[in-house]
Design a protein around this motif. Structure first.
Motif, PDB file in Angstrom:
ATOM      1  N   LEU A  75     -11.405  -7.341   3.039  1.00  0.00           N
ATOM      2  CA  LEU A  75     -10.002  -7.752   2.895  1.00  0.00           C
ATOM      3  C   LEU A  75      -9.274  -7.726   4.234  1.00  0.00           C
ATOM      4  CD1 LEU A  75      -9.017  -5.975  -0.446  1.00  0.00           C
ATOM      5  CD2 LEU A  75      -9.566  -8.386  -0.089  1.00  0.00           C
ATOM      6  N   PHE A  79      -7.541 -11.187   5.182  1.00  0.00           N
ATOM      7  CA  PHE A  79      -6.078 -11.224   5.196  1.00  0.00           C
ATOM      8  C   PHE A  79      -5.491 -10.656   6.483  1.00  0.00           C
ATOM      9  CE2 PHE A  79      -7.228 -11.385   0.711  1.00  0.00           C
ATOM     10  CZ  PHE A  79      -6.429 -12.425   0.266  1.00  0.00           C
ATOM     11  N   HIS A  84      -3.125 -15.592   9.260  1.00  0.00           N
ATOM     12  CA  HIS A  84      -2.104 -16.176   8.387  1.00  0.00           C
ATOM     13  C   HIS A  84      -0.725 -16.274   9.039  1.00  0.00           C
ATOM     14  CE1 HIS A  84      -4.947 -15.898   5.044  1.00  0.00           C
ATOM     15  NE2 HIS A  84      -5.249 -14.700   5.509  1.00  0.00           N
ATOM     16  N   SER A  90      -2.804 -21.042   8.149  1.00  0.00           N
ATOM     17  CA  SER A  90      -3.443 -20.123   7.211  1.00  0.00           C
ATOM     18  C   SER A  90      -4.508 -20.828   6.376  1.00  0.00           C
ATOM     19  CB  SER A  90      -2.399 -19.518   6.276  1.00  0.00           C
ATOM     20  OG  SER A  90      -3.019 -18.842   5.203  1.00  0.00           O
ATOM     21  N   PHE A 236       0.518 -14.621   1.517  1.00  0.00           N
ATOM     22  CA  PHE A 236      -0.612 -14.604   2.441  1.00  0.00           C
ATOM     23  C   PHE A 236      -1.167 -13.191   2.613  1.00  0.00           C
ATOM     24  CE2 PHE A 236       2.185 -18.136   3.380  1.00  0.00           C
ATOM     25  CZ  PHE A 236       1.311 -19.208   3.306  1.00  0.00           C
ATOM     26  N   THR A 237      -0.962 -12.361   1.587  1.00  0.00           N
ATOM     27  CA  THR A 237      -1.530 -11.012   1.539  1.00  0.00           C
ATOM     28  C   THR A 237      -2.346 -10.891   0.249  1.00  0.00           C
ATOM     29  OG1 THR A 237       0.212  -9.925   0.245  1.00  0.00           O
ATOM     30  CG2 THR A 237       0.606 -10.206   2.623  1.00  0.00           C
ATOM     31  N   PRO A 238      -3.170  -9.848   0.119  1.00  0.00           N
ATOM     32  CA  PRO A 238      -3.957  -9.699  -1.108  1.00  0.00           C
ATOM     33  C   PRO A 238      -3.183  -9.075  -2.266  1.00  0.00           C
ATOM     34  CG  PRO A 238      -4.498  -7.938   0.419  1.00  0.00           C
ATOM     35  CD  PRO A 238      -3.568  -8.866   1.166  1.00  0.00           C
ATOM     36  N   SER A 265      -3.631 -18.535  -6.499  1.00  0.00           N
ATOM     37  CA  SER A 265      -4.480 -17.561  -5.811  1.00  0.00           C
ATOM     38  C   SER A 265      -4.594 -16.246  -6.568  1.00  0.00           C
ATOM     39  CB  SER A 265      -3.935 -17.291  -4.400  1.00  0.00           C
ATOM     40  OG  SER A 265      -2.624 -16.764  -4.453  1.00  0.00           O
TER      41      SER A 265
END
Length: 481
Positions: A75, A79, A84, A90, A236-238, A265
């Protein structure tokens, strides 16, 4: 014996050639070092797949600590902010979302990011609202101020970054908790320092869907209604993917293009009680359309130092305009590039600003934007991605002609056309310069009057207020928005 600092990267590179766990760790360290030095990775997906295979093997052996550790490494590569928010577009900007496929194929990846959580009934709201956030309160403060005037709600606020260290949510702690919840059903005990506020609240409002939002959705024994609001950053993060969305009664997006990306997503989003899009609350009453002399040949960009703001796009527009008419100028408002920033982009921008001379004025951070905007006739959104982009709305309210790049990282998700009229939107710097030239002189006043008219017709304060009340009270059951 310690390895000398100048030799350590070489040692890591050598170790990365090993076909072992040690080799994969070394590959991760070398790749993270490259990212932190703004160097692109040659084969990031291959590395992520290797790390996730290690995670899956550890999971199969019942080694949860190792499974989380390897997944964490994957991750961190997938990320990393440089991928990103740095110079490059990104990988999540494309509808195929190919960057996420290794996670979808991995057992641990699915446990962390996609496996559904136990569904439950949607909780009703009430008048007592606990607002949780970290260090950024600008947008939610406006909502609180507006709804306090409405008279129905009582608010409490807690800054989660100020909790005692042993209780404070952390990125790694949240990852471990998400894995435990998916494998054993275990949940996080609520922190004692929040116990009174949690018991008091009818509604918990989480501002920003970062790891703190994931943490909130994994807390045990929460009876209050949970509302989570997402801006563009979190896309744009998990963390939206890791949240227990079944615990979220209302998932609020500030813009439709953000909703489109996150719902694609983060498959768990469909478990939220209701999904809505509600714009930010903003008071435009201080913005006046009167212009100072020279405004008709002046551009402004508000916020420009961050790579995502892509000020070089605006500098390209200015250069295009000045080739025909050297009276065009640019104002840059907002915090400047850091004095210690010595990456290629920062050096390039400094050189361009120096070459522009008096044509560009760097204003720095300002708290008198209504007066600053009187100096400008055109406001430019050059960003690679945005959600609501309140600076453009404020510029339109202040009688500036909006020039909005079709944010490339959201273009396939609806882009700027999800937020603004098509005639404001351009695809490239040449198109932006053409829009400016076409609305200059005789077209200037009609264009800016049209922008003000659209803004005040579209941003209905009462309608926005009702939407926030609806999110807090929750009178629509399990309806999806």
């Amino acid at each position: 014996m310690a390895i000398p600092q100048r030799i350590a990267p070489l040692a890591a590179r050598a170790a990365s050639l090993l076909p072992t766990a040690t080799g994969d760790r070394a590959r991760f360290v070398a790749s993270r070092r490259d990212l932190e030095s703004s160097r692109p990775l040659r084969e990031p997906r291959q590395l992520v797949e290797r790390l996730l295979r290690r995670a899956d093997a550890a999971h199969a052996q019942g080694d949860s600590a190792a499974a989380v550790d390897w997944a964490d490494k994957a991750l961190q590569i997938l990320f990393h902010p440089q991928r990103h928010y740095g110079d490059a577009i990104s990988p999540l900007s494309r509808r195929g979302l190919e960057d996420l496929q290794p996670l979808r194929r991995s057992t641990v990846g699915r446990l962390l990011m996609t496996s559904p959580d136990p569904q439950r009934e949607v909780r009703p709201g009430g008048p007592r609202v606990l607002v949780l956030a970290g260090r950024s309160w600008t947008f939610i403060d406006r909502v609180i101020k507006d709804l306090e005037g409405e008279g129905t709600f009582e608010f409490r606020t807690r800054d989660l970054s100020q909790l005692p260290a042993v209780e404070r949510p952390s990125r790694r702690g949240v990852l471990e908790a998400r894995y435990a919840a998916s494998t054993t059903g275990a949940r996080i005990a609520p922190p004692p320092s929040l116990a009174e506020d949690l018991a008091w609240a009818d509604v918990i409002w989480m501002e920003w869907a970062t790891y703190t939002a994931t943490w909130l959705t994994l807390l045990d024994g929460i009876d209050a209604r949970i509302v989570v609001r997402l801006h563009s950053y979190e896309s744009f993060t998990p963390y939206p993917q890791m949240m227990d969305m079944a615990q979220v009664d209302e998932l609020v997006f500030v813009a439709p293009q953000v909703r489109e990306l996150v719902c694609a997503s983060a498959p768990r989003a469909e478990q939220a009680g209701r999904i809505s899009v509600v714009p930010n609350i903003n008071d435009f009453s201080e913005m006046v359309p009167d212009k100072l002399p020279g405004a008709g040949r002046t551009l402004i960009q508000v916020g420009w130092a961050n790579p995502v703001k892509d000020v070089e796009f605006t500098l390209d527009v200015l250069e295009d305009l000045r080739r025909e008419d050297p009276t065009w100028t640019l104002l840059l408002a907002g915090s400047p590039i850091g004095e210690d920033d010595d990456d290629p982009r920062s050096r390039r921008i400094r050189e361009r600003l120096a070459a522009a001379g008096d044509a560009v004025e760097v204003l720095g951070f300002r708290d008198d934007m209504p007066q600053v905007l009187r100096r400008a006739g055109y406001i430019v959104s050059a960003s690679r991605h945005e959600a609501a982009h309140e600076a453009i709305a404020e510029g339109a309210a202040a009688g500036c002609v909006p020039v909005v790049r079709n944010w490339p990282e959201f273009a396939e998700w609806g882009g700027a056309a999800s937020m603004f009229p098509l005639d404001w939107i351009v695809t490239d710097a040449r198109g932006a310069a053409d829009r400016i030239r076409s609305t200059a002189d005789e077209g200037f006043d009609p264009a800016r009057e049209d922008a003000r008219r659209w803004l005040f017709g579209e941003r209905d304060p009462e309608g926005t207020r009702r939407a926030y009340v609806r999110a807090l009270i929750g009178d629509h059951g399990t309806e999806k928005g």
